[in-house]
Structures are given as C-alpha cells and as structure tokens.
Design a protein around this motif. Structure first.
Motif, PDB file in Angstrom:
ATOM      1  N   PRO A 166       0.821  -1.217   0.000  1.00 25.73           N
ATOM      2  CA  PRO A 166       0.000   0.000   0.000  1.00 25.73           C
ATOM      3  C   PRO A 166       0.856   1.268   0.000  1.00 25.73           C
ATOM      4  O   PRO A 166       1.444   1.625   1.024  1.00 25.73           O
ATOM      5  N   LEU A 167       0.918   1.950  -1.124  1.00 23.30           N
ATOM      6  CA  LEU A 167       1.812   3.110  -1.229  1.00 23.30           C
ATOM      7  C   LEU A 167       1.413   4.245  -0.301  1.00 23.30           C
ATOM      8  O   LEU A 167       2.267   5.003   0.165  1.00 23.30           O
ATOM      9  N   ALA A 168       0.118   4.364  -0.011  1.00 28.15           N
ATOM     10  CA  ALA A 168      -0.311   5.475   0.857  1.00 28.15           C
ATOM     11  C   ALA A 168       0.274   5.346   2.255  1.00 28.15           C
ATOM     12  O   ALA A 168       0.299   6.312   3.013  1.00 28.15           O
ATOM     13  N   LYS A 169       0.757   4.134   2.587  1.00 27.20           N
ATOM     14  CA  LYS A 169       1.367   3.955   3.910  1.00 27.20           C
ATOM     15  C   LYS A 169       2.876   4.121   3.870  1.00 27.20           C
ATOM     16  O   LYS A 169       3.568   3.904   4.856  1.00 27.20           O
ATOM     17  N   TYR A 187       6.375 -11.198   6.417  1.00 25.96           N
ATOM     18  CA  TYR A 187       5.086 -11.843   6.678  1.00 25.96           C
ATOM     19  C   TYR A 187       4.293 -11.091   7.749  1.00 25.96           C
ATOM     20  O   TYR A 187       3.065 -11.042   7.714  1.00 25.96           O
ATOM     21  N   SER A 188       5.024 -10.493   8.680  1.00 28.13           N
ATOM     22  CA  SER A 188       4.337  -9.811   9.780  1.00 28.13           C
ATOM     23  C   SER A 188       3.640  -8.537   9.320  1.00 28.13           C
ATOM     24  O   SER A 188       2.749  -8.037  10.006  1.00 28.13           O
ATOM     25  N   ILE A 189       4.068  -7.982   8.174  1.00 30.75           N
ATOM     26  CA  ILE A 189       3.389  -6.790   7.665  1.00 30.75           C
ATOM     27  C   ILE A 189       2.109  -7.237   6.963  1.00 30.75           C
ATOM     28  O   ILE A 189       1.032  -6.697   7.169  1.00 30.75           O
ATOM     29  N   ASN A 190       2.289  -8.246   6.118  1.00 34.32           N
ATOM     30  CA  ASN A 190       1.157  -8.754   5.349  1.00 34.32           C
ATOM     31  C   ASN A 190       1.600 -10.092   4.773  1.00 34.32           C
ATOM     32  O   ASN A 190       2.721 -10.207   4.293  1.00 34.32           O
TER      33      ASN A 190
END
Ligand code: FES
Length: 370
Positions: free
Chosen positions: A49-52, A190-193
């Motif tokens: 997600p680029l907005a993040k 993995y912990s991010i997504n």
C-alpha cells in the motif's frame, strides 16, 4: 474524463498521504507543498500500500517508498527512480470548493518492465530431480571459527552419511555449510502482510548473492534427500539452523497463500549431537518444521549423540564419539531408511499434495458470516 468527489482538501495534511477509493480502485493521494497528486495505491511489485509509505525528497523530486520491500515512486509523475522503467498509474486531480476530485481513470497507465531475473530458476521452479536421480544434500548448521578448527560431532556424522551414500548407492552429494554462506536474517515481511512474504524470498530478490539462494536452489530444486545436522545449543538446534528455517517461511507460505506445495516427493532426516541431552526435543521441532514444508520422513528420522546431563567433561566428548559403534551404524541406518523411502515415493510420486494447513481463505477476517 469523469471526476469523482473524494475528501475535503483540509482532510489531507501537507506532507502526508491518504488512501481513497474511486469506483472500487484504491488511490493514494499525496500532498506536498500544498500540491495534491494521485497514484494507484497498489505497488507494482507485490501490491504493497503506497499510501502507507514514507515520503521523502530524493533523486529528482519527492518519492514514496513502498512499506513492504522499498520500491520507490515519484509522487508527481508515478515514475520509478532514475535508471528504472516502472511507471505507476497516475490520476488527474482537481479542487473545487475545497473538495478533492479525482479522475475515475488514470491519465497515465501503469507499466512494469519485464527483467531477466537472476532468480528465474527459482521463480519458475526448474526442478532438477528426475525419476532416477539420487541427489543427497547435507546441510551442516554448526558454527565455528575456521581459523580455530575443531571437530564437530554433527558435521563429522553428516560427512559420514554423505560418504556412505556415495559409496553404497552412488548418489550425487552436496554439502552446504551454513557458516560459509553469508545470508541475511529473515526480516519478517510476513508480519506486515502475508502477501509480502514472497517466493522467491523478498531478500533474495533484493540481493541475488544472498547465501540462502544456494539453500533454496539445492534444497527445493535439486535434492531428493536432505540431511540436516545440528549441534544442540541450550536445548535447541543451532542458531544458524534457526536463521535458515526462518528464511524458509517463504516456502511454507506458498501453501498458506496459494495452496502451492513447493516440496514434493522429497525426504528429510536429521543428525543431532550435543554434549548433554535434549535430542528428542530438538528432533521433534526439526521433524515438525520439515513436514510443514512438504518433506516425507523415513521411519526413525533422526540419529543423535549425547552423553547425558552430567557429561561436563567435554574434552572427552569427541574421543567417546569417535569410538562409538553406534555412530557408524546409525548414520548408515539413517541413509538406508531415507533411500528406501525415496524409492517407494519414486515408484508412485505425488503430482498434487494436499495440505491440511490453514489457508489464507480460512483466516477469520476472510470468512463471510451467513
Ligand atoms: S516493494 Fe511494494 S510490494 Fe514489494
């Protein structure tokens, strides 16, 4: 061109970004120096997600860095940094009465260049095993200072197993010593997504020379049988072993995400040695992990060596070990059992392996309530 009303201009602080939805598409709005731009939110790499992402002035303008693996895009024109050809989609933006309007279609469409990846063999899973192959990979996970060489009971046992398999069965063998391979720790994408933990590993993509690439190639593509040796360190397998298996999350993860089992028709077994005890505990962990990857285990899938809780006289350990009839016999038994199982598997190999592991569709947030 159709424009869609979105948020108020004052809801987007200067120097920040926000994701909005326009006709079902996620769009990242950026505001720098009170100028607003809009890019497709989904990173061209794996959809991060680029907005993040972090916004910084660099190269020739302001760039956003994808929070998953660091791809960068110029927020004013969607271009990748100088020297790269990726183009993120760009949407038109208008301000009317303090409201932000965004075009429903991009004014510049995204494009991603196809590179000849040095990891092509891993991406395309170019397996090197055949119906007749007998490729045995030994992985030594002990750590030692090669300038201060000493005898490692786990590595000696592994070498005995490989020599025996070569002599008796004419197998092809490869020994990988993890201490010789420079590789990064798992960085926990993995912990991010769950989608951010990729095959091949995201770190491998960032660094084609990362030492784990050799492990992936030999273990996943080349080997029929994998023999892993470890010393016992504080009741567990070695730290290098754990460093390796954390980086194998990207193999297991394929099952979770895509119901894709990368390891099929392969056998694993273990050599576990220590001055004191805890062999069965270490074996339990190792066996569990390797079956999670899809390996088959032979009967009696490990051999171990330890002299018991009070064996603090470590100076005698290697001497006792080298005199042990058990070691010579058990490494042979281990190899014999692996090869017998491999022959059975090869007479009727699995094309599809079902896995009862949880899949991403089983996640609580994915289950639709009736
Ligand atoms: S860098 Fe964006 S998803 Fe990998």
């Amino acid at each position: 061109m159709e424009f869609v009303e979105t948020i108020r201009e004052d809801e987007l602080a200067n120097g920040t970004s926000k994701v909005i939805s326009v006709k079902g598409k996620d769009i990242a709005l950026f505001k720098i120096d009170n100028s607003i731009t809009a890019l497709g939110n989904s990173c061209l790499h794996k959809g991060g997600p680029l907005a993040k992402g972090k916004i910084e002035k660099k190269y020739d303008g302001f760039y956003v860095t994808c929070p998953w693996h660091g791809w960068e895009y110029n927020i004013s024109n969607g271009k990748a940094p100088p020297g790269y050809d990726e183009q993120q989609s760009v949407f038109d933006v208008g301000i009317i009465n303090g409201k932000i309007f965004v075009s429903s279609q991009p004014i510049i469409y995204s494009s991603k260049k196809k590179y000849d990846s040095p990891l092509k063999d891993l991406i395309e899973l170019e397996y090197q095993t055949t119906t007749n192959s007998l490729n045995i990979l030994g992985i030594s996970t002990t750590n030692m200072n090669d300038n201060l060489k000493r005898d490692s009971t786990s590595e000696i046992s592994l070498n005995k197993a490989l020599s025996y398999s070569k002599e008796k069965y004419k197998s092809s063998t490869v020994l990988l010593r993890l201490r010789d391979l420079e590789f990064r720790h798992c960085e926990g994408y993995y912990s991010i997504n769950e989608q951010a933990c990729t095959w091949p590993c995201s770190i491998s993509e960032m660094d084609e020379n990362d030492g784990m690439n050799e492990v992936y190639r030999k273990m996943i593509l080349w080997a029929d049988i994998v023999i892993i040796s470890t010393p016992i360190r504080w009741g567990n397998a070695s730290s290098l072993y754990h460093k390796m298996i954390e980086r194998l999350n990207c193999v297991q993860n394929q099952t979770t995400l895509h119901d894709r089992v990368l390891v099929k028709n392969k056998v694993a077994c273990f050599i576990i040695t220590g001055g004191q005890d805890n062999i069965q505990h270490v074996a339990g962990n190792m066996m569990m992990f390797f079956t999670e990857l899809g390996f088959s285990l032979p009967p009696f899938a490990f051999m171990g060596w330890s002299r018991g809780w009070t064996a603090e006289d470590m100076e005698n350990n290697v001497i006792q070990f080298s005199k042990s009839r058990y070691i010579n016999r058990s490494v042979k038994d281990l190899v014999d059992n692996c090869i017998k199982l491999l022959h059975q598997i090869k007479t009727n190999p699995c094309k599809v392996v079902s896995s009862p592991q949880p899949k991403i569709v089983d996640a609580p947030s994915k289950i639709k309530q009736d």
